[in-house]
Design an enzyme around this catalytic site. Structure first.
Site, mmCIF file in Angstrom:
data_model
loop_
_atom_site.group_PDB
_atom_site.id
_atom_site.type_symbol
_atom_site.label_atom_id
_atom_site.label_comp_id
_atom_site.label_asym_id
_atom_site.label_seq_id
_atom_site.Cartn_x
_atom_site.Cartn_y
_atom_site.Cartn_z
ATOM 1 N N HIS A 90 0.726 -1.085 0.029
ATOM 2 C CA HIS A 90 0.161 -0.078 -0.159
ATOM 3 C C HIS A 90 0.600 1.153 -0.043
ATOM 4 O O HIS A 90 2.060 1.234 0.304
ATOM 5 C CB HIS A 90 -0.797 0.125 1.161
ATOM 6 C CG HIS A 90 -0.016 -0.058 2.564
ATOM 7 N ND1 HIS A 90 0.334 1.165 2.995
ATOM 8 C CD2 HIS A 90 0.044 -1.030 3.455
ATOM 9 C CE1 HIS A 90 1.210 0.834 4.295
ATOM 10 N NE2 HIS A 90 0.795 -0.546 4.226
ATOM 11 N N GLU A 100 -2.598 -7.487 7.372
ATOM 12 C CA GLU A 100 -1.622 -7.128 7.913
ATOM 13 C C GLU A 100 -1.118 -8.231 9.180
ATOM 14 O O GLU A 100 -2.152 -8.723 9.521
ATOM 15 C CB GLU A 100 -1.318 -5.731 8.506
ATOM 16 C CG GLU A 100 -0.114 -5.337 9.626
ATOM 17 C CD GLU A 100 1.359 -5.294 8.443
ATOM 18 O OE1 GLU A 100 1.700 -6.488 8.476
ATOM 19 O OE2 GLU A 100 1.623 -4.254 8.190
#
Length: 180
Positions: free
Chosen positions: A12, A87
């Site tokens: 990201h 994550e």
């Protein structure tokens, strides 16, 4: 006929937490891309605009979703959210990344707080994602994820050791390109 799938694992774009070197692993905390992160995502999206992607997979985190949406302005394909590429849950939410590094320093691959994940746990969920992905008939796939999941994917796909994969630099909006 063996079909090769080209898979791009993209980290990201930058957030304010990245700038402050803080950890975000809680989905309830909505951490958006900052202006630089949006520019990073736009730049990489333009770079890949000539490739026709079949699908975009994204982590469920806001920063990954926003990166995928920016990328998808050039692709107009389905974005699929998959928690397996989220994550790692290390238990260091909102704390400096240096604290996490200090905690796992002796064994970064087995370190695990109660009820949280280790590198090995993350590897198991990434393997599950990759096994399922290989069953699909895609030609080009984008996976928008985070630093550790991308490193683990690199380890699994390229049959690296934990150590080899762990220390590969992987900054915001960096990507790995794989044939699977």
């Amino acid at each position: 006929l063996i079909m090769i799938m080209k898979v791009y694992f993209l980290r990201h774009g930058q957030t304010d937490y990245n700038v402050k070197n803080l950890i975000n692993q809680d989905l309830k905390i909505k951490l958006p891309l900052n202006s630089y992160g949006k520019k990073q995502a736009e730049k990489v999206a333009q770079k890949f605009s000539k490739i026709k992607f079949d699908v975009i997979f994204s982590s469920e985190f806001l920063r990954a979703k926003q990166t995928a949406e920016i990328f998808n302005r050039y692709q107009k394909v389905m974005i699929k959210f998959d928690k397996r590429i989220n994550e790692i849950k290390s238990g260091f939410e909102g704390r400096p990344a240096d604290e996490h590094r200090a905690a796992y320093e002796k064994d970064p691959f087995q370190f695990k707080l109660p009820g949280k994940e280790s590198w090995q746990d993350l590897k198991a969920r990434m393997k599950s994602f990759l096994v399922d992905l290989k069953k699909k008939k895609y030609e080009n796939v984008l996976v928008v994820t985070h630093q550790w999941p991308a490193r683990v994917a690199n380890e699994v796909i390229n049959r690296l050791s934990d150590e080899e994969a762990f220390y590969v630099p992987f900054e915001t909006c960096d990507y790995f390109e794989f044939d699977i």
